[in-house]
Design an enzyme around this catalytic site. Structure first.
Site, PDB file in Angstrom:
ATOM      1  N   THR A 176       0.671  -1.338  -0.098  1.00 21.65           N
ATOM      2  CA  THR A 176       0.212  -0.149  -0.056  1.00 21.65           C
ATOM      3  C   THR A 176       0.986   1.365   0.142  1.00 21.65           C
ATOM      4  O   THR A 176       2.084   1.185   0.537  1.00 21.65           O
ATOM      5  CB  THR A 176      -0.785   0.095   1.225  1.00 21.65           C
ATOM      6  OG1 THR A 176      -1.798  -1.019   1.257  1.00 21.65           O
ATOM      7  CG2 THR A 176      -1.586   1.097   1.453  1.00 21.65           C
ATOM      8  N   ARG A 204     -13.207  -8.754  -1.655  1.00 17.84           N
ATOM      9  CA  ARG A 204     -12.278  -8.433  -0.669  1.00 17.84           C
ATOM     10  C   ARG A 204     -12.121  -7.118  -0.454  1.00 17.84           C
ATOM     11  O   ARG A 204     -11.514  -6.372  -1.279  1.00 17.84           O
ATOM     12  CB  ARG A 204     -11.236  -9.360  -0.302  1.00 17.84           C
ATOM     13  CG  ARG A 204     -10.435  -9.124   0.984  1.00 17.84           C
ATOM     14  CD  ARG A 204      -9.061  -8.063   0.801  1.00 17.84           C
ATOM     15  NE  ARG A 204      -8.471  -7.923   2.019  1.00 17.84           N
ATOM     16  CZ  ARG A 204      -7.446  -7.286   2.251  1.00 17.84           C
ATOM     17  NH1 ARG A 204      -7.182  -6.418   1.136  1.00 17.84           N
ATOM     18  NH2 ARG A 204      -6.803  -7.242   3.490  1.00 17.84           N
ATOM     19  N   VAL A 205     -11.948  -6.163   0.613  1.00 19.17           N
ATOM     20  CA  VAL A 205     -11.501  -5.098   0.840  1.00 19.17           C
ATOM     21  C   VAL A 205     -11.151  -4.879   2.191  1.00 19.17           C
ATOM     22  O   VAL A 205     -11.345  -5.589   3.179  1.00 19.17           O
ATOM     23  CB  VAL A 205     -13.014  -3.889   0.997  1.00 19.17           C
ATOM     24  CG1 VAL A 205     -12.464  -2.759   1.285  1.00 19.17           C
ATOM     25  CG2 VAL A 205     -13.674  -3.983  -0.169  1.00 19.17           C
ATOM     26  N   GLY A 206      -9.792  -4.351   2.259  1.00 18.50           N
ATOM     27  CA  GLY A 206      -9.088  -4.218   3.471  1.00 18.50           C
ATOM     28  C   GLY A 206      -9.145  -2.857   4.170  1.00 18.50           C
ATOM     29  O   GLY A 206     -10.359  -2.443   3.725  1.00 18.50           O
ATOM     30  N   ASP A 207      -8.355  -2.248   4.897  1.00 18.73           N
ATOM     31  CA  ASP A 207      -8.400  -1.357   5.682  1.00 18.73           C
ATOM     32  C   ASP A 207      -8.306   0.097   5.131  1.00 18.73           C
ATOM     33  O   ASP A 207      -8.721   1.183   5.621  1.00 18.73           O
ATOM     34  CB  ASP A 207      -7.543  -1.284   6.957  1.00 18.73           C
ATOM     35  CG  ASP A 207      -5.854  -1.231   6.526  1.00 18.73           C
ATOM     36  OD1 ASP A 207      -5.695  -2.165   5.481  1.00 18.73           O
ATOM     37  OD2 ASP A 207      -5.153  -0.680   6.843  1.00 18.73           O
ATOM     38  N   THR A 227      -0.339   0.809   6.771  1.00 19.49           N
ATOM     39  CA  THR A 227      -0.068  -0.516   5.768  1.00 19.49           C
ATOM     40  C   THR A 227      -0.162  -1.748   6.617  1.00 19.49           C
ATOM     41  O   THR A 227       0.627  -1.659   7.483  1.00 19.49           O
ATOM     42  CB  THR A 227       1.276   0.049   4.904  1.00 19.49           C
ATOM     43  OG1 THR A 227       1.579  -1.195   4.387  1.00 19.49           O
ATOM     44  CG2 THR A 227       2.321   0.431   5.774  1.00 19.49           C
ATOM     45  N   GLY A 228      -0.440  -2.802   6.218  1.00 22.81           N
ATOM     46  CA  GLY A 228      -0.176  -4.079   6.866  1.00 22.81           C
ATOM     47  C   GLY A 228      -1.469  -4.985   6.908  1.00 22.81           C
ATOM     48  O   GLY A 228      -2.032  -4.811   5.791  1.00 22.81           O
ATOM     49  N   GLY A 230      -4.748  -5.918   6.530  1.00 26.79           N
ATOM     50  CA  GLY A 230      -5.813  -5.230   6.347  1.00 26.79           C
ATOM     51  C   GLY A 230      -6.872  -5.630   7.575  1.00 26.79           C
ATOM     52  O   GLY A 230      -7.480  -4.997   8.239  1.00 26.79           O
TER      53      GLY A 230
END
Ligand code: ASP
Length: 309
Positions: A176, A204-207, A227-228, A230
């Protein structure tokens, strides 16, 4: 004059040291430097924190080296689905997009959601329809293609795993990009953009596009881009958690960021890092991985791009 500053990141999933060549390292550093200088120049010229973070993130999106915009990772169906968000710490206005394809600079679409719609978060086909109404040009898949990302995908495409599953292999797990800035007026902003995780499916959606999880800004506390892993950053509501520690426990931006990255996120099983700035221009950039592509520059003399600890 007040201190103004900017910090950027290109993900906490750096190549392990053994895989990094001197040539590649200088390519990464050059790309970080370009984005850092562009954002800083905006601040120097008196532009707003929002303008500076958008500009820095656009340049990181334009580099194939990072997992955002050009160079985004491949989904399970060999496509690219990108997420981005932006937030203005002065007004608490925010914009986010998720599951978008073909958009060269997702961060700018997120800014348009913030400024040209009544909404905060648009996803999938609807977000694409919004982009179409604003006359966004769509790039074809070849623009986003990166050989290294494609190889990463080929290695796991027939499995149920996605690159978050990094226990065995620690190369480029998080890529990211993000920026946080404090402008000459003492207003702060944050922006984050990502291709998400290799081989992701089911929408899928991350943070990264979630306000409060991967991105947050409030002049009262700080501006943050994460970043990481999610899923863990969503559960930990990481960006807002840092802001809460500052607001309710009177921690400094550095103390709060470190508490969350070196303690709270680890306790729930997550890993990664974040960049943060407060309205006085103080920067923090903790990470609990081997490295994090990052850069910081401030009118008080700080100026650095780094990768490892
Ligand atoms: N946090 C991002 C996501 O989960 C991944 C990353 O930071 O690279 O989508």
């Amino acid at each position: 004059m007040k201190t103004y500053s900017i910090a950027i990141h290109g993900g906490a999933g750096t190549l392990v040291k053994g895989m990094m060549t001197p040539d590649l390292e200088s390519q990464y550093k050059d790309a970080l430097r370009l984005a850092l200088e562009a954002g800083y120049t905006f601040l120097e010229e008196g532009k707003t924190a929002i303008e500076a973070v958008e500009e820095a993130v656009r340049l990181l999106e334009d580099s194939h080296l990072f997992n955002a915009g050009k160079g985004s990772v491949f989904t399970a169906t060999e496509s690219h689905e990108m997420d981005a968000s932006i937030m203005d710490g002065k007004t608490l206005n925010a914009g986010a997009v998720s599951l978008i394809t073909g958009i060269k600079n997702p961060v700018s679409l997120a800014r348009d959601v913030m400024e040209k719609s009544e909404h905060v978060f648009l996803a999938g086909d609807g977000a694409m329809q919004f982009a179409k109404e604003l006359d966004y040009k769509l790039e074809d898949a070849s623009y986003f293609y990166d050989e290294f990302r494609h190889k990463q995908w080929l290695e796991i495409k027939d499995t149920d795993s996605f690159q978050l599953d990094h226990a065995k292999k620690k190369d480029s797990k998080f890529g990211t990009v993000g920026a946080v800035a404090c402008d000459q007026e003492g207003n702060i902003a944050a922006a984050t953009s990502t291709g998400g995780m290799t081989n992701k499916k089911w929408g899928r959606v991350g943070d990264s596009p979630m306000i409060g999880a991967g991105n947050y800004a409030n002049n009262k506390t700080c501006a943050i881009s994460c970043t990481g892993s999610g899923e863990f950053f969503i559960r930990g509501v990481v960006a807002y958690d840092v802001a809460c520690l500052i607001e309710h426990k009177s921690m400094s931006v550095k103390e709060a960021s470190e508490e969350v990255i070196n303690k709270r996120i680890l306790e729930i099983g997550g890993d990664g890092g974040l960049i943060a700035v407060d309205a006085k221009g103080n920067i923090a950039m903790p990470f609990n991985t081997e490295g994090m592509y990052r850069g910081q520059k401030s009118s008080n003399g700080i100026d650095a791009v780094s990768i490892y600890k």
